[in-house]
Design an enzyme around this catalytic site. Structure first.
Site, PDB file in Angstrom:
ATOM      1  N   TYR A 136     165.176 147.667  37.079  1.00  0.00           N
ATOM      2  CA  TYR A 136     166.133 147.670  35.967  1.00  0.00           C
ATOM      3  C   TYR A 136     166.877 146.341  35.875  1.00  0.00           C
ATOM      4  O   TYR A 136     167.127 145.841  34.768  1.00  0.00           O
ATOM      5  CB  TYR A 136     167.106 148.842  36.099  1.00  0.00           C
ATOM      6  CG  TYR A 136     166.431 150.169  35.852  1.00  0.00           C
ATOM      7  CD1 TYR A 136     165.938 150.493  34.597  1.00  0.00           C
ATOM      8  CD2 TYR A 136     166.263 151.089  36.878  1.00  0.00           C
ATOM      9  CE1 TYR A 136     165.296 151.707  34.364  1.00  0.00           C
ATOM     10  CE2 TYR A 136     165.625 152.302  36.661  1.00  0.00           C
ATOM     11  CZ  TYR A 136     165.139 152.598  35.403  1.00  0.00           C
ATOM     12  OH  TYR A 136     164.499 153.796  35.181  1.00  0.00           O
ATOM     13  N   ALA A 137     167.202 145.732  36.999  1.00  0.00           N
ATOM     14  CA  ALA A 137     167.879 144.435  36.997  1.00  0.00           C
ATOM     15  C   ALA A 137     167.002 143.368  36.333  1.00  0.00           C
ATOM     16  O   ALA A 137     167.507 142.523  35.580  1.00  0.00           O
ATOM     17  CB  ALA A 137     168.258 144.027  38.413  1.00  0.00           C
TER      18      ALA A 137
END
Length: 163
Positions: A136-137
């Site tokens: 997700y980062a």
């Protein structure tokens, strides 16, 4: 290979779905349909000849400003309307092809579209582990320190789509 994406219902074959994460597989098979019926989450599936090969679940959510880093919370009300990306999983047979990012983009596109009618400031993800948090980062989410919770502004997502 092309996939049909649509809202989950009882006619979808979830029995063979295997992401390699038993908790995500079990949730899809045992809870996704009832979550739909109770309207506490909306699950969308990718299917191939009726067999589910990917899914994600989105739901309304509220973030508490005091639980955010000051840079994100500043200027927001005490309770911030948000959308929770509650689940996202891809069948093992499709992993390693970059399709997880495609499923995520589809989910985020649905969120952006929904927020044109019902306001929300952030998309929230509670990553299942560090590997998921890193995924997700890489896609623009910012981590909340000392947690596996990540957030991204809906306006930033919309801008990334060029809409």
């Amino acid at each position: 290979m092309s996939f049909v994406s649509e809202p989950l219902d009882e006619r979808h074959d979830m029995s063979q779905f295997g992401s390699g994460r038993p908790d995500l597989d079990r949730w899809l098979k045992q809870h996704a349909v009832s979550t739909e019926a109770r309207r506490t989450g909306r699950t969308f599936v990718w299917q191939d000849d009726g067999r589910v090969v990917a899914y994600y679940t989105i739901a309304a959510h509220v973030l508490v400003r005091d639980g955010l880093p000051k840079a994100l919370g500043r200027g927001n009300p005490a309770q911030i309307p948000s959308v929770l990306l509650a689940r996202l999983a891809l069948d093992k047979t499709l992993q390693g092809r970059g399709l997880g990012a495609v499923v995520l983009a589809e989910a985020l596109g649905r969120v952006v579209e929904a927020t044109r009618t019902v306001a929300a400031r952030f998309v929230v993800v509670d990553a299942i582990d560090e590997t998921a948090a890193a995924f997700y980062a890489r896609h623009g989410f910012r981590g909340i320190p000392n947690t596996l919770r990540l957030v991204q502004k809906v306006s930033d997502i919309e801008a990334s789509f060029g809409s």
